[in-house]
Design a protein around this motif. Structure first.
Motif, short mmCIF file in Angstrom:
data_model
loop_
_atom_site.label_atom_id
_atom_site.label_comp_id
_atom_site.label_asym_id
_atom_site.label_seq_id
_atom_site.Cartn_x
_atom_site.Cartn_y
_atom_site.Cartn_z
N ILE A 195 0.81 -1.25 -0.02
CA ILE A 195 -0.11 0.04 -0.10
C ILE A 195 0.96 1.37 0.02
O ILE A 195 1.73 1.39 0.88
CB ILE A 195 -0.90 -0.08 1.43
N PRO A 196 0.91 2.07 -1.11
CA PRO A 196 1.91 3.29 -1.17
C PRO A 196 1.51 4.28 -0.12
O PRO A 196 0.54 4.36 0.20
CB PRO A 196 1.59 3.66 -2.48
N ASP A 197 2.48 5.13 0.28
CA ASP A 197 2.14 6.28 1.21
C ASP A 197 1.75 6.01 2.20
O ASP A 197 0.86 6.66 2.89
CB ASP A 197 1.69 7.45 0.26
N VAL A 198 2.00 4.79 3.02
CA VAL A 198 1.33 4.54 4.28
C VAL A 198 2.25 5.18 5.50
O VAL A 198 3.70 5.17 5.47
CB VAL A 198 1.24 3.00 4.53
N ARG A 199 1.69 5.91 6.36
CA ARG A 199 2.22 6.58 7.35
C ARG A 199 2.37 5.85 8.57
O ARG A 199 1.41 5.38 9.35
CB ARG A 199 1.87 7.95 7.69
N PRO A 200 3.75 5.12 8.98
CA PRO A 200 3.73 4.06 10.22
C PRO A 200 3.80 4.56 11.34
O PRO A 200 4.89 5.47 11.43
CB PRO A 200 4.56 2.77 9.58
N CYS A 201 3.39 4.07 12.42
CA CYS A 201 3.92 4.35 13.93
C CYS A 201 4.07 3.17 14.76
O CYS A 201 2.92 2.22 14.89
CB CYS A 201 2.65 5.28 14.44
N ALA A 202 5.20 2.76 14.76
CA ALA A 202 5.45 1.58 15.65
C ALA A 202 5.48 1.63 16.94
O ALA A 202 6.06 2.58 17.77
CB ALA A 202 6.70 0.82 15.00
N LEU A 203 4.37 0.90 17.65
CA LEU A 203 4.41 0.90 19.38
C LEU A 203 5.39 -0.22 20.12
O LEU A 203 5.38 -1.21 19.66
CB LEU A 203 3.02 0.84 19.54
N GLY A 204 6.30 0.31 21.08
CA GLY A 204 6.79 -0.49 21.88
C GLY A 204 6.00 -0.30 23.12
O GLY A 204 5.02 -0.25 23.26
N GLY A 205 6.73 -0.76 24.39
CA GLY A 205 6.19 -0.34 25.62
C GLY A 205 5.88 0.98 25.89
O GLY A 205 6.76 1.98 25.59
N SER A 210 5.01 6.41 32.70
CA SER A 210 3.53 6.33 32.05
C SER A 210 2.90 4.69 32.60
O SER A 210 1.88 4.37 32.96
CB SER A 210 3.50 6.23 30.76
N ALA A 211 4.02 3.75 32.60
CA ALA A 211 3.47 2.60 33.08
C ALA A 211 3.17 2.44 34.45
O ALA A 211 2.19 1.79 34.76
CB ALA A 211 4.88 1.58 32.78
N VAL A 212 3.79 3.12 35.30
CA VAL A 212 3.69 3.19 36.61
C VAL A 212 2.52 4.05 36.69
O VAL A 212 1.32 3.43 37.88
CB VAL A 212 4.61 3.92 37.57
N GLU A 213 1.91 4.84 35.90
CA GLU A 213 0.68 5.52 36.13
C GLU A 213 -0.49 4.60 35.84
O GLU A 213 -1.63 4.79 36.70
CB GLU A 213 0.52 6.89 35.16
N VAL A 214 -0.32 3.90 34.85
CA VAL A 214 -1.24 2.83 34.37
C VAL A 214 -1.40 1.81 35.87
O VAL A 214 -2.60 1.41 36.48
CB VAL A 214 -1.17 2.06 33.45
N LEU A 215 -0.31 1.33 36.38
CA LEU A 215 -0.30 0.65 37.61
C LEU A 215 -1.03 1.23 38.68
O LEU A 215 -1.83 0.50 39.44
CB LEU A 215 0.99 0.22 37.83
N CYS A 216 -0.65 2.33 38.89
CA CYS A 216 -1.25 3.13 40.08
C CYS A 216 -2.78 3.21 39.91
O CYS A 216 -3.49 3.13 40.92
CB CYS A 216 -0.44 4.31 40.19
N HIS A 217 -3.08 3.69 38.86
CA HIS A 217 -4.58 3.91 38.58
C HIS A 217 -5.43 2.51 39.05
O HIS A 217 -6.43 2.64 39.52
CB HIS A 217 -4.87 4.09 37.19
N TYR A 218 -4.91 1.39 38.49
CA TYR A 218 -5.74 0.37 38.98
C TYR A 218 -5.64 -0.16 40.42
O TYR A 218 -6.43 -0.56 40.92
CB TYR A 218 -5.20 -0.82 38.01
#
Length: 703
Positions: A195-205, A210-218
């Motif tokens: 597919i031409p001209d696709v703008r990718p955004c690759a996600l890691g962790g 931010s991870a502690v924020e998620v843990l804190c919220h739950y």
């Protein structure tokens, strides 16, 4: 399936805490959330701000076509790539919320992977998108035609389209509209090569904060604040995966006496398969930690949740699969939401209120990242016979619900209404509107349930009952035109079962129904093949009803193709059958059709003879409306022969008969045709009188 419950730092409402949680755990029950807390507010969003900003910038960035001086002809395509559980769907939803005002024609969503992890198919996706757009999908259309219909429907609109959990580029490319003002956001695990001209955004962790924020919220802020280093260690060992963090935090929230260190120790104690990739370990640990703490009935419901049609679980489905009561199933599903195991569809969890009828049960979806883990548990812990029994219980309850839905559209006091009134309250619908809403919102799940029953191969009695009930419900609530595409799919399932079990009678019925839908869609040549197959099947079991219908349908199809000689021939064969069975009214109708076909073929003398025979028989039967139609066919034959005066005489005779029958619609049509004939004969004044009379008749016809 989608992993939107574990989005990029997707923060759901926190769990309730107190001494009651420990007591419930000792009793072996699920840790419960306060209902008000569980329903409070929309979830927040942690992390991914850089990715969100980059995606917004990519929307307005110049594409390859623009750089060459031409405006792009197709929509901008953004790709959010990452492993399931990385928060890719939640990031896509956050992006769409931010840009919603730029796309006033709305946001469309489609999940491209089904409950079993296989692609749902381009045809299913296209039909769902067309339904959301309010456009008609031709019954029985192939994938190319449906994809073209989607692109046509989106042309000239400003729509944002989310294609979630895409298996590959070949499932995405046909749906990209030729509309530069639209936006396509694709969620996938890998690249969209081709597919031409696709703008990718690759996600890691997520980053550690931010991870502690998620843990804190739950888990709640207190224990995380007391031991921030251990919380950071948990976040790092979770690989920053929101899915793992949500499950871990919810597990800790349900255990107020444990610390973050206890959570870390419990996670590390979960055994890992030796061949498990490193990236899959955090989610495996968090899921199995939560699963291991479930009481046996709840654990069984979670395992069987992967069997839910279209991936949608409600209290009806859970009760049938788990073999428990509806209130118990509703409570378990409500608690699964608190534990991060399910997500309410449409963000609404009403389980605490309890369903008032069959249409009020809230729906849930198992996140796509958890579905493979749950399927593996089902395979490891349930015997095939038990899975078969659970599926049969679910389909049996579905049959009863669909029959109740159909009954809600029947008149008061009808046998269907009386039978529905005897059902338990949770299986009844309060109003016809509620039943229609249930049918519309469960449409995909019901079609998937029918397909599941057929694919099973051992539930042929259940699948036939489900398909029959669903066909009646669709016709009652939607009508034949609106429901045509779904009816086509159901008739194809009937045909599959009939051919598998070698049931010629059912095969003939399915082929006849499919042929009728093909004719309506303009596929007359394909319909001819269906009708020939139906004729062969009907003759093999000496079924005169299906044989007669097939013969007439073949005649109608050749008439549609203007092959009048063959049309008359097939009508003649049907006539022989009707005469042999003494069916005089049907025989007269066929005489009229044969006369019309012979007239078009230039056999005027024979055609008029057939029309006179038809009119004479209808007169003897005391059916003036049918006799009027036979006279109208004779008028058409006279017109083909150039005998306009004779045509006028036959049409006037037909008009008198229509008046005698008090058939206003037929009278109006005849008046207008007489007016056209008088214009051709050079009598405009009389033509005006008949035309005015015809228009008056049209206005007097009740709507």
């Amino acid at each position: 399936m989608t992993d939107q419950v574990v989005g990029g730092g997707h923060l759901a409402p926190g769990a309730a805490r107190g001494a009651g949680a420990a007591a419930r755990e000792r009793r072996g029950a699920l840790p419960r959330q306060d209902a008000a807390t569980a329903r409070a507010g929309l979830p927040g969003f942690a992390g991914r701000r850089h990715e969100l900003k980059a995606l917004r910038a990519d929307i307005g960035r110049a594409g390859l076509d623009t750089l060459t001086g031409r405006r792009g002809a197709r929509s901008r395509v953004l790709l959010i790539a990452g492993r399931p559980g990385s928060g890719r769907t939640t990031l896509a939803e956050a992006l769409l919320r931010e840009v919603a005002d730029d796309y006033p024609d709305g946001v469309l969503r489609a999940v491209l992977t089904g409950r079993d992890g296989a692609p749902v198919g381009l045809a299913r996706t296209a039909r769902d998108l067309l339904a959301a757009l309010g456009a008609d999908a031709p019954a029985g259309a192939d994938e190319d035609e449906l994809a073209e219909a989607v692109r046509t429907a989106l042309a000239g609109r400003r729509v944002a389209l989310l294609l979630d959990d895409a298996p590959g580029a070949e499932h995405v490319e046909p749906l990209i509209p030729d509309a530069p003002d639209c936006l396509v956001v694709v969620v996938a695990q890998g690249p969209l090569t081709g597919i031409p001209d696709v703008r990718p955004c690759a996600l890691g962790g997520l980053d550690t904060a931010s991870a502690v924020e998620v843990l804190c919220h739950y888990a709640g802020p207190t224990r995380v604040t007391v031991d921030p280093r251990t919380a950071e260690a948990v976040a790092e060992e979770s690989g920053g995966q929101p899915a793992a963090l949500i499950l871990a935090g919810a597990w800790l929230a349900a255990r107020p006496k444990l610390s973050v260190a206890d959570l870390r120790q419990a996670l590390l104690a979960v055994p890992l398969p030796p061949d498990l990739p490193a990236g899959a370990r955090p989610l495996h640990r968090a899921f199995h930690l939560t699963y291991g703490s479930l009481p046996q009935p709840a654990a069984r419901i979670l395992r069987f949740a992967t069997l839910a049609p279209d991936g949608l679980v409600d209290a009806h489905t859970a009760a049938a699969l788990g073999g428990c009561t509806m209130p118990a199933a509703a409570a378990v599903l409500h608690d699964f939401v608190a534990l991060g195991l399910l997500r309410p569809v449409d963000g609404t969890d009403l389980a605490g209120a309890g369903p008032v009828d069959a249409g009020a049960a809230p729906r849930y979806r198992l996140p796509g990242c958890l579905a493979p883990l749950s399927r593996a548990l089902l395979h490891d812990h349930e015997r095939p016979a038990d899975v078969q029994l659970a599926r049969a219980r679910m389909l049996e309850r579905t049959v009863r619900l669909v029959r109740s839905c159909w009954a809600a559209a029947e008149p008061d006091g009808s046998p269907a209404r009386r039978r529905a009134a005897e059902l338990p309250r949770p299986l009844r619908f309060a109003t016809r509107t509620a039943a229609a809403h249930w049918l519309r919102t469960r449409r995909g799940a019901l079609l998937d349930a029918a397909a599941m029953a057929v694919a099973d191969g051992q539930l042929d009695t259940l699948d036939r009952r489900l398909i029959a009930a669903l066909t009646r419900a669709l016709l009652a609530h939607q009508g034949p035109e609106t429901a045509a595409a779904d009816l086509y799919a159901l008739h194809e399932l009937v045909l599959r079962v009939a051919e598998r079990r070698t049931v010629p009678r059912d095969r003939a019925a399915a082929l006849l129904n499919l042929g009728d839908l093909d004719v309506r869609a303009g596929r007359t040549e394909q319909a001819l093949g269906r009708y020939r197959g139906a004729l062969e099947a009907a003759r093999s079991v000496k079924d005169p009803v299906a044989t007669g219908r097939a013969l007439e349908s073949l005649g109608d199809s050749y008439a549609e193709l203007a092959d009048w000689v063959r049309a008359a021939d097939w009508y003649g064969r049907a006539l022989e059958l009707r005469l042999a069975r003494g069916e005089r009214s049907d025989a007269a109708r066929l005489y009229s059709r044969i006369g019309g076909a012979n007239g078009r073929a230039g056999r005027y003398e024979q055609a008029l003879k057939d029309c006179r025979t038809a009119a004479r028989t209808f007169r003897r039967l005391g059916d003036p409306a049918a006799q009027a139609r036979a006279e109208e066919v004779a008028a058409g034959v006279h017109e083909c022969a150039g005998q306009l005066d004779a045509a006028l005489g036959s049409r006037l005779a037909a008009l008198d008969l229509a008046r005698a029958a008090a058939d206003g619609e037929l009278e109006a049509d005849l008046q207008l045709r007489i007016a056209e004939l008088l214009d051709r004969l050079g009598d405009p004044q009389a033509a005006r009188l008949h035309r005015a009379a015809g228009e008056r008749c049209r206005k007097e016809i009740p709507e």
